[in-house]
Design an enzyme around this catalytic site. Structure first.
Site, mmCIF file in Angstrom:
data_model
loop_
_atom_site.group_PDB
_atom_site.id
_atom_site.type_symbol
_atom_site.label_atom_id
_atom_site.label_comp_id
_atom_site.label_asym_id
_atom_site.label_seq_id
_atom_site.Cartn_x
_atom_site.Cartn_y
_atom_site.Cartn_z
ATOM 1 N N GLY A 46 32.478 -44.158 -13.143
ATOM 2 C CA GLY A 46 32.625 -42.709 -12.937
ATOM 3 C C GLY A 46 33.936 -42.391 -12.250
ATOM 4 O O GLY A 46 33.977 -41.589 -11.309
ATOM 5 N N TYR A 200 16.709 -37.119 -8.120
ATOM 6 C CA TYR A 200 18.004 -37.592 -7.595
ATOM 7 C C TYR A 200 17.780 -38.404 -6.310
ATOM 8 O O TYR A 200 18.321 -39.505 -6.159
ATOM 9 C CB TYR A 200 18.916 -36.398 -7.322
ATOM 10 C CG TYR A 200 20.236 -36.760 -6.677
ATOM 11 C CD1 TYR A 200 21.226 -37.418 -7.393
ATOM 12 C CD2 TYR A 200 20.492 -36.432 -5.339
ATOM 13 C CE1 TYR A 200 22.448 -37.753 -6.798
ATOM 14 C CE2 TYR A 200 21.711 -36.761 -4.745
ATOM 15 C CZ TYR A 200 22.683 -37.411 -5.475
ATOM 16 O OH TYR A 200 23.886 -37.743 -4.887
HETATM 17 N N1 LIG Z 1 29.453 -34.883 -4.005
HETATM 18 C C1 LIG Z 1 28.619 -35.104 -3.004
HETATM 19 O O1 LIG Z 1 28.437 -34.244 -2.111
HETATM 20 C C2 LIG Z 1 27.851 -36.392 -2.932
HETATM 21 C C3 LIG Z 1 26.967 -36.563 -1.852
HETATM 22 C C4 LIG Z 1 26.260 -37.760 -1.760
HETATM 23 C C5 LIG Z 1 26.419 -38.732 -2.740
HETATM 24 N N2 LIG Z 1 27.273 -38.535 -3.788
HETATM 25 C C6 LIG Z 1 27.397 -39.600 -4.811
HETATM 26 O O2 LIG Z 1 28.764 -39.848 -5.055
HETATM 27 C C7 LIG Z 1 28.906 -40.392 -6.372
HETATM 28 C C8 LIG Z 1 30.083 -39.715 -7.074
HETATM 29 O O3 LIG Z 1 29.754 -38.356 -7.252
HETATM 30 P P1 LIG Z 1 30.821 -37.164 -7.270
HETATM 31 O O4 LIG Z 1 30.453 -36.254 -6.161
HETATM 32 O O5 LIG Z 1 32.194 -37.681 -7.365
HETATM 33 O O6 LIG Z 1 30.355 -36.445 -8.618
HETATM 34 P P2 LIG Z 1 31.120 -36.107 -9.994
HETATM 35 O O7 LIG Z 1 32.413 -35.442 -9.692
HETATM 36 O O8 LIG Z 1 30.116 -35.403 -10.825
HETATM 37 O O9 LIG Z 1 31.423 -37.540 -10.602
HETATM 38 C C9 LIG Z 1 30.393 -38.315 -11.169
HETATM 39 C C10 LIG Z 1 30.998 -39.322 -12.124
HETATM 40 O O10 LIG Z 1 29.917 -40.046 -12.738
HETATM 41 C C11 LIG Z 1 30.128 -40.065 -14.124
HETATM 42 N N3 LIG Z 1 28.903 -40.242 -14.899
HETATM 43 C C12 LIG Z 1 27.841 -39.409 -14.983
HETATM 44 N N4 LIG Z 1 26.945 -39.897 -15.863
HETATM 45 C C13 LIG Z 1 27.459 -41.065 -16.354
HETATM 46 C C14 LIG Z 1 27.026 -41.996 -17.311
HETATM 47 N N5 LIG Z 1 25.884 -41.852 -17.990
HETATM 48 N N6 LIG Z 1 27.806 -43.072 -17.559
HETATM 49 C C15 LIG Z 1 28.975 -43.236 -16.910
HETATM 50 N N7 LIG Z 1 29.454 -42.366 -16.011
HETATM 51 C C16 LIG Z 1 28.700 -41.282 -15.741
HETATM 52 C C17 LIG Z 1 30.788 -38.718 -14.426
HETATM 53 O O11 LIG Z 1 31.391 -38.741 -15.708
HETATM 54 P P3 LIG Z 1 31.689 -37.354 -16.515
HETATM 55 O O12 LIG Z 1 32.868 -36.731 -15.851
HETATM 56 O O13 LIG Z 1 31.956 -37.808 -17.907
HETATM 57 O O14 LIG Z 1 30.448 -36.532 -16.389
HETATM 58 C C18 LIG Z 1 31.781 -38.660 -13.281
HETATM 59 O O15 LIG Z 1 32.899 -39.445 -13.572
HETATM 60 C C19 LIG Z 1 27.560 -40.191 -7.062
HETATM 61 O O16 LIG Z 1 26.878 -41.420 -7.111
HETATM 62 C C20 LIG Z 1 26.830 -39.223 -6.156
HETATM 63 O O17 LIG Z 1 25.432 -39.388 -6.204
HETATM 64 C C21 LIG Z 1 27.995 -37.391 -3.886
#
Ligand SMILES: NC(=O)c1ccc[n+]([C@@H]2O[C@H](COP(=O)([O-])OP(=O)(O)OC[C@H]3O[C@@H](n4cnc5c(N)ncnc54)[C@H](OP(=O)(O)O)[C@@H]3O)[C@@H](O)[C@H]2O)c1
Length: 317
Positions: A46, A200
């Site tokens: 991701g 989630y």
């Molecule tokens: N943002 C927060 O506040 C927060 C808080 C706690 C934990 N997290 C964790 O941090 C991590 C990163 O999240 P983020 O905030 O950076 O979110 P994000 O901007 O939505 O990034 C998520 C990434 O995961 C990819 N992804 C989703 N489904 C996938 C699949 N089936 N196969 C391969 N890649 C896939 C997305 O690809 P696409 O662009 O193609 O969709 C994107 O590159 C996640 O594990 C999330 O649970 C985030």
């Protein structure tokens, strides 16, 4: 009237001016490691946006060969070029990985293993949140399938390389939301009851249980593993919920930028001497408290066995 108008303009203006300072205050935890990574190989899932992109960028900046494992190759290629231009590191490579399809995960691992003799850092970062009920290509509930089972399989398939490249590290990006999670073994695929928010949380709890069990099983191998809460980060994660999108927008002055959100993943991947803390959970670059469920070894072992069973993997490493 003049006062009201002044207030209406002054408050947003002051907020705008002070936002970087407020955000900095609220987002303690910076990876201060000066470790450089020439000759090292890293995979970030991701990595085309959000926290993953910033994590990959920093690893590339430090000289690693970085694989951006992305489901959308167009986005992946664009970001690979962007990181190459920004860092001057040409060894930033986009590769197809769809964690919602075990065939895609196996194909990614097969190509990677054929191409690379080493893997020093695996960052299991990709994630989905609050999707309407849906299933992966293999019939797993989407959150459990992508966030937990997909990364579980990927890690298994790459484990020999990680062992051969020891000291090496696996970082699993979980969340504070795990506190609300439960592993309902009788309803792992959400078929009996389903709530997108809780789904989630369950998958993020699974990330922590996986980390702890993996650490136990890899003791002495030179491969260590850590789970991470990145903080509340402005990213595309909230794309499936208009309420959460609105909340993120409302509080966007205060929540972390993706670059700040990447700090704890980087801390766990890079900090020297962290091996002794393998299996721990981190937030703001410190060991963090996890829920009672997340500390339950029996649940962790059972989840491991069930995950192996669902994915057709041998239970012993
Ligand atoms: N943002 C927060 O506040 C927060 C808080 C706690 C934990 N997290 C964790 O941090 C991590 C990163 O999240 P983020 O905030 O950076 O979110 P994000 O901007 O939505 O990034 C998520 C990434 O995961 C990819 N992804 C989703 N489904 C996938 C699949 N089936 N196969 C391969 N890649 C896939 C997305 O690809 P696409 O662009 O193609 O969709 C994107 O590159 C996640 O594990 C999330 O649970 C985030």
């Amino acid at each position: 009237m003049v006062e009201l108008l002044l207030l209406l303009f002054l408050v947003p203006f002051l907020l705008y001016v002070t936002a970087p300072q407020i955000r900095k205050m609220l987002s303690s935890g910076v990876c201060t490691s000066t470790v450089q990574l020439p000759g090292k190989v890293a995979v970030v899932t991701g990595a085309n946006t959000g926290i993953g992109k910033e994590t990959a960028k920093e690893l590339a900046q430090r000289g690693a060969r970085v694989y951006l494992a992305c489901r959308d190759m167009q986005k992946g290629e664009l970001v690979a070029r962007e990181i190459q231009d920004m860092t001057g590191n040409q060894e930033v490579l986009a590769r197809k990985l769809d964690l919602s399809d075990t065939k895609s995960i196996r194909a990614f691992a097969k190509d990677f293993l054929a191409q690379e003799k080493h893997l020093h850092i695996l960052i299991n970062n990709a994630g989905v949140m609050m999707c309407p009920y849906s299933k992966t290509a293999d019939g797993f509930e989407m959150h459990m399938g992508v966030n937990h089972l997909g990364h579980f399989l990927l890690t298994h398939l790459l484990l020999e390389r990680l062992k051969e490249s020891a000291p090496s590290r696996v970082v699993n990006v979980s969340s504070l939301a795990h506190h609300l999670g439960r592993i309902h073994f009788h309803n792992l695929q959400g078929e009996k009851f389903y709530n997108s928010g809780l789904a989630y949380c369950h998958s993020k709890l699974a990330n922590i249980l996986f980390t702890q069990e993996l650490a136990r099983r890899l003791k002495g191998s030179g491969v260590t593993t850590y789970s991470v809460h990145p903080g509340t980060v402005k990213s595309e994660l909230v794309r499936h919920s208009s309420f959460m999108r609105w909340m993120w927008w409302l509080f966007s002055f205060f929540i972390k930028t993706p670059q700040q959100g990447a700090q704890t993943s980087l801390y766990c991947a890079l900090t020297e001497g962290l091996e002794i803390l393998s299996g721990n959970h981190f937030s703001d670059c410190h060991v963090a408290w996890v829920s009672a469920q997340a500390r339950n070894e029996t649940i962790a072992r059972r989840l491991w066995d069930v995950s192996c069973d669902l994915l057709g993997l041998p239970m012993d490493l």
